[in-house]
Motif scaffolding. Structure first.
Motif, PDB file in Angstrom:
ATOM      1  N   ILE A 133       0.946  -1.169   0.018  1.00 40.04           N
ATOM      2  CA  ILE A 133       0.108   0.070   0.057  1.00 40.04           C
ATOM      3  C   ILE A 133       0.751   1.255  -0.229  1.00 40.04           C
ATOM      4  O   ILE A 133       1.906   1.298   0.784  1.00 40.04           O
ATOM      5  N   ARG A 135       0.142   5.251   0.398  1.00 42.38           N
ATOM      6  CA  ARG A 135      -0.983   6.538   0.239  1.00 42.38           C
ATOM      7  C   ARG A 135      -0.747   7.647  -0.565  1.00 42.38           C
ATOM      8  O   ARG A 135      -1.439   8.631  -0.228  1.00 42.38           O
ATOM      9  N   CYS A 136       0.736   7.829  -0.829  1.00 44.49           N
ATOM     10  CA  CYS A 136       1.041   9.093  -1.215  1.00 44.49           C
ATOM     11  C   CYS A 136       1.042   9.217  -2.957  1.00 44.49           C
ATOM     12  O   CYS A 136       0.543  10.267  -3.551  1.00 44.49           O
ATOM     13  N   THR A 137       1.402   8.326  -3.788  1.00 42.33           N
ATOM     14  CA  THR A 137       1.658   8.434  -4.920  1.00 42.33           C
ATOM     15  C   THR A 137       0.681   7.929  -5.917  1.00 42.33           C
ATOM     16  O   THR A 137       0.621   8.226  -7.262  1.00 42.33           O
ATOM     17  N   GLY A 138      -0.489   7.437  -5.524  1.00 46.87           N
ATOM     18  CA  GLY A 138      -1.494   6.831  -6.275  1.00 46.87           C
ATOM     19  C   GLY A 138      -0.973   5.810  -7.265  1.00 46.87           C
ATOM     20  O   GLY A 138      -1.618   5.497  -8.224  1.00 46.87           O
ATOM     21  N   TYR A 139       0.199   5.237  -7.152  1.00 49.07           N
ATOM     22  CA  TYR A 139       0.928   4.244  -7.892  1.00 49.07           C
ATOM     23  C   TYR A 139       1.396   4.384  -9.416  1.00 49.07           C
ATOM     24  O   TYR A 139       1.960   3.861  -9.942  1.00 49.07           O
TER      25      TYR A 139
END
Ligand code: FES
Ligand code: FES
Lengths: 155, 157, 785
Positions: A133, A135-139
């Motif tokens: 997971i 939470r920062c990059t949006g993948y």
């Protein structure tokens, strides 16, 4: 307390641990290798991924004593002669990290992806990362980083 | 969480009632029950080991029998603490309906869980509780085979 | 002389250390002699504490102490404050209920802090905490918003569990408009509760130095100075000079790490009591229970229109959840960061809002990425879409008809704010072009042939960022100004430290601020080092939230740079034997007007510290500080459009395309800004279709308390995004920058829900629009055919 020995980042190490000590605790507390992170307590987030005998493992799902005799690589161990691993480089090139907390797990995990599947599609990359997971990059840029390494292009 | 059901038991009402008041029978039938000691006329202390999804713990607590209407019905009420695993409490209203040599046991259960058990295991609680209830009645029926109140130490009357 | 860096996608300075495991997060830090704190948390949602039995825990191996709320109170440590006073309809301030680090009387939510155990090791502290026996008199928990005002009273100060009943605008005026309107569109909305879940759990280490009688606190904070201020000014009375707060690398914040929390407050207290360093690291289960949560509104919105679809008035009625206690800024989120945005991008002339904030037996609720503005954008962009449907209008046309036009700026909204600049048609046009809007019907047909329901949805959002102009927010009830500090300290060798009161925890400040300063002085970015996150090093600052770091913090740095140049001119004048008015500065070179005589900033810096031949009155040193208070908020805006496909047999939703066109004003580093958009989108999409913080309505237990039950967006839930820009530079700050941190999170929920209702051809669906909900709707539709 049992003593456990293993090779971590090319060095033989050993230490006294409790039976309940997790591999990630041994790495962070005993060895002071704090590049490996803990983001959850239900083995869901993947921040703790390291390589044990060459394969990616969530080090919070393994007891330290289970790693007896194993070869372990952490994020720190990827740097060779002061040079980052191509995956580390790619994360920088593609802005695949922001706060950096999920990053150790992402890097270790995606290196293992390319070991088993050197030329993954975007869907296969996203699928592989199911257990990590961020939470920062949006993948988006993590996917691009993996694609950079797979294609062999530097940015 | 609420749950109800019924179970036909191959024994007459009086015998079932006695068994339901017999700590040895209860101990042998409650899944994971390690200890169940009478502490008063209608009170017991119990230790139960339970596992719900990823959380497993030993619950220590008290069990009480209330609203006793022998040999027809009672409420069995309990509360147990499982350390970091949290707590579980609840009660079951149990009613015995005689039908010749058999008895229909009707129950409604209301249970509450808290702490880690609720936080991590909540989605599994219903199924876990149903499983436990089923196990209990199956075991209880089995144990009733060849059960005579004399085999028990101090069955309630 | 180097090329200009501003506007370039420079790779980040911080990445080398973060990628090689050399980052330093709070839990990575060890202190000699440290001890471990573990909190005993309430397993029940509501109950009076009858007794706390510490004996068994105290006797356990390694345990150094067990403490309760009574112990802290004895030392007269006070309540954690809420710093924003909201005045209700009767002119009364909100109910400022007490919030102690360890609750002395009652448990008010599952996870509430009842006691703390300190031991030699973490394991011993945890084992000890298990042995603390607490007896309660249980009370009926108040869990849902719907039952809050009828339920058991949670705080003595707050009858009916009402924190405030607040309004903005005139009810009489809005009623008159609604009476004569051609059409009114009315919509009930749920804004679902979210758990922020930064990947690094909160942590703290507190250390007391008895020699100096002073404290050092390492904390996972987005704003160390504010934390110090609250600890000093509100909680303890210990002078600020005796508390040093350090926020090192922090693993994401998203608003949740703004606040002064019970855990770090308790550790600070313990460090003196135990007289050894005390550390606490939360595990994820604790994060779920005791981090601030977000959103959680029930709203009815009514939009009045004339027969052409021109907006005449809007009326909003919201019940907002504060949770069990007031977090530091909780009161301001559903009021001044929410209702002041109700104009959106439109010229709605009259707006009335009524917000009731209530207490419940749940974790405190406060700001999370967007904070009030996502809730506002969601209700506006949803009701506008439903209005278009009801009026038989195209959703694009109804928006354009009501847009504030470029010639209308500065535009005074009916809800306090004045927008300085924007061009909403421009971003709408660009987004329509990028997504090929006209080609959608064909794509829908093609999808239908594959058995998929394809939908398109858009949202034109606006936000107020760059928080905040102190005078304006002072009128709204803020207890502090939201200016920012910046300092540029040249060293004798020509390198520069930049000190900022903002704090980066993923935003890449070291790089962005480095680019600005390198350009300003014509020095390599490698020669610029950012210092932040340490109250002992950095001038007082207000921290990072509300997309303010660049617009406010960056502006402060520019102002400090201007002062450095002024000072540099004096030194250069001396060096070049010219008068100060003849010295000009450009690209790192001070030169005498009309000559080729010049000195570099490096030479000036050296001379600043080697003033062997200075004339009288010229002061050594090249180190300047500025405080920047913005003249207004900034107003980033834009259009997002997405397309989805739903499989009616399974309810599986796929986001097949996403176009984000934003106007952030000047962009310093487009790579970093894009990363901010991606991350914001992921969180907004999470809210729209996956995330939901749920408490059991009867027991008040958090039943989405782990990553197994709280559905975080994962890589395979999300698409790749397409990003475009328009630009109207902010008119009132020196950078022209507006801020980019929150936009994605604000735009995404209405964009995605609008696409989903379009795909299913329904009027509305509440968030999170999970696969199960979609499947039920699709199934019922198929059955009805
Ligand atoms: S810490 Fe190992 S999976 Fe989260
Ligand atoms: S970079 Fe922050 S969690 Fe992934």
């Amino acid at each position: 307390m049992p003593t456990v020995s293993m090779a971590v980042n090319g060095k033989d190490v050993s230490g006294e641990v409790e039976g309940r000590t997790l591999l990630v605790e041994f790495i962070r507390k005993n060895l002071r290798l704090t590049g490996t992170h803990v983001g959850c307590d239900t083995s869901q987030c993947g921040a703790c991924v390291v390589h044990v005998n060459g394969r990616s493992v969530k080090s919070c799902t393994m007891l330290a004593v289970e790693a007896e005799g194993a070869t372990v690589t952490t994020l720190e161990g990827l740097v060779k002669d002061g040079k980052m691993h191509p995956m580390q480089e790619a994360f920088r090139d593609q802005h695949g990290l922001q706060c950096g907390f999920c990053t150790p797990g992402m890097v270790m995990s995606t290196i293992d992806l390319l070991r088993v599947n050197p030329d993954p599609s975007e869907a296969e990359i996203r699928d592989w990362l199911e257990g990590n997971i961020c939470r920062c990059t949006g993948y988006h840029n993590i996917v691009k980083a993996v694609q950079q390494v797979a294609s062999g292009d530097a940015a | 969480m609420d749950m109800n059901g019924e179970k036909v038991i191959n024994a007459p009402q009086a015998l079932v009632w006695q068994a339901l008041n017999d700590p040895d029978m209860l101990r042998a039938s409650i899944p994971g029950c390690q200890e169940l000691e009478r502490t008063g006329e209608n009170g017991f202390e119990a230790t139960v080991k339970a596992k719900v999804g990823p959380v497993s713990a030993k619950f220590a607590g008290v069990v009480e029998l209330l609203d006793i209407n022998a040999p027809e019905s009672y409420r069995i009420s309990g509360e147990g603490k499982g350390g970091v695993a949290g707590f579980a409490s609840g009660h079951a209203d149990v009613k015995l309906i005689p039908d010749g040599d058999t008895t229909t046991l009707v129950y409604t259960v209301n249970a509450k869980v808290g702490g880690k058990l609720a936080q991590i295991g909540s989605r599994l609680i219903d199924s876990a509780a149903k499983k436990m209830a089923n196990q209990f009645f199956t075991k209880f029926s089995e144990n009733l085979e060849g059960y005579t109140p004399e085999t028990s130490s101090k069955a309630a009357d | 002389m180097n090329d200009m860096l501003v506007g370039k996608p420079l790779k980040r300075k911080e990445d080398q250390r973060l990628l090689t495991g050399k980052g330093r997060y709070v839990d990575d830090i060890r202190r000699p002699g440290e001890t471990y704190a573990v909190f005993v948390r309430s397993p029940i949602a509501h109950g009076i504490i009858k007794s706390i039995d510490k004996e068994a825990a105290l006797a356990a191996p390694g345990v150094l102490g067990v403490f309760t709320g009574k112990d802290i109170q004895r030392d007269e440590w006070g309540s954690i404050p809420c710093g924003w006073v909201v005045t209700d309809r009767q002119g009364e301030p909100h109910k400022a209920v007490p919030h102690y680090a360890l609750t002395p009387d009652r448990a008010r939510y599952v996870g509430d802090h009842l006691a703390v155990v300190v031991a030699e090791t973490y394991e011993q502290a945890r084992d000890g905490a298990e042995l603390v026996e607490i007896e309660f008199e249980e009370l009926e928990p108040v869990v849902t918003l719907a039952m809050a005002m009828e339920g058991e009273q949670i705080h003595d100060l707050a009858p009916q569990n009402l924190c405030y009943d607040w309004e903005l605008g005139s009810r009489a005026e809005i009623d008159a408009i609604f009476e004569t309107a051609h059409h009114v569109t009315s919509l009930d909305l749920v804004n679902n509760r979210l758990v922020p879940n930064a990947m690094e759990p909160r942590a703290a280490i507190a250390e007391y130095d008895s020699g100096l009688d002073s404290y050092t606190l390492w904390s996972t904070s987005q704003n160390p100075h504010m934390l110090r201020w609250m600890l000093s000014g509100s909680v303890t009375g210990i002078p600020e000079t005796k508390i040093r707060v350090i926020a090192p690398d922090v693993g994401g914040g998203f608003g949740m790490k703004i606040y002064c929390y019970p855990e770090e407050t308790t550790c600070l207290w313990l460090s003196k009591v135990i007289d050894r360093p005390v550390r606490w690291t939360g595990d994820r289960s604790e994060s779920f229970l005791a981090d601030t949560h977000a959103r959680d509104h029930l709203t009815t919105v009514d939009l009045a229109m004339d027969k052409d679809g021109t907006f005449l008035g809007m009326k909003i009625d919201t019940t907002a959840n504060m949770g069990a206690y007031l977090s530091n800024y909780a009161t301001s989120i559903p009021t001044y960061f929410y209702a002041t945005l109700f104009a959106g991008c439109y010229k709605t002339p009259v707006i009335y809002s009524n917000v009731r904030a209530v207490f419940t037996n749940t974790s405190p609720v406060d700001a999370y990425r967007g904070a009030g503005r996502p809730e506002a954008a969601y209700l506006i962009e949803r009701v506008v879409d439903v209005a278009a449907r009801e009026m038989g209008m195209d959703p694009i046309d109804i928006r354009r008809r009501n847009f504030i036009k470029p010639e209308d700026f500065p535009y005074q909204t009916p809800v306090i704010l004045t927008y300085d600049i924007g061009d909403y048609d421009a971003s709408l046009d660009e987004a329509l072009r990028m997504i090929d809007y006209d080609g959608f019907p064909a794509r829908r047909e093609e999808a239908k042939a594959r058995g998929k329901l394809r939908g398109i949805g858009l949202a034109c959002y606006i936000e107020a960022c760059g928080v905040a102009p102190s005078q304006l927010i002072g009128k709204m009830g803020a207890g502090a100004g939201l200016w920012e500090s910046g300092q540029i300290r040249f060293n004798a060798t020509g390198t520069a430290f930049v000190l900022t009161g903002t704090h980066g925890h993923g935003q890449g400040h070291e790089t962005t601020f480095g680019q600005i300063v390198a350009d300003m002085f014509g020095i390599p970015i490698e020669d610029v080092e950012l210092i932040h996150g340490d109250t002992s090093q950095v001038p007082m600052g207000m921290g990072t939230y509300g997309s303010r770091s660049l617009a406010v913090g960056g502006s402060a740095i520019v102002r400090a740079g201007e002062k450095v140049i002024e000072k540099g001119r004096k030194i250069a004048a001396h060096m070049l034997e010219a008068s100060v008015i003849d010295i000009e500065f450009e690209q790192g070179l001070f030169s005498v007007t009309g000559t080729n005589k010049s000195v570099t900033i490096k030479e000036v810096a050296e001379r600043a510290y080697v003033p062997l031949d200075y004339p009288e009155g010229l002061e050594p040193g090249l180190d300047e500080t500025a405080f920047y208070d913005p003249g207004n908020f900034t107003y980033p805006a834009g259009t997002h459009i997405c397309e989805v496909e739903i499989d009616p047999r399974t309810g599986v939703l796929e986001i097949v395309d996403w176009v984000a066109v934003d106007d952030f004003g000047t962009v310093i580093n487009p790579m970093i800004v894009e990363g901010q958009i991606h991350g914001g989108l992921a969180q907004g999409i999470g809210q729209a279709i996956m995330e939901n913080g749920v408490y059991d309505p009867e027991s008040g237990q958090l039943i989405t308390g782990s990553f197994m039950d709280y559905c975080m967006p994962r890589a395979d839930d999300l698409p790749s995004f397409r990003v475009g820009y328009t630009c109207t530079p902010c008119t009132h700050n020196p950078l022209g920058a507006k801020g980019a941190g929150e936009a994605g999170c604000i735009a995404a929920p209405p964009t995605l829900i609008n696409a989903i209702v379009n795909a299913l051809d329904i009027r509305h669906i509440d968030m999170p629009a999970t696969g199960e909900k979609l499947w039920r709707i699709a199934r019922d539709k198929i059955a009805a055919q």
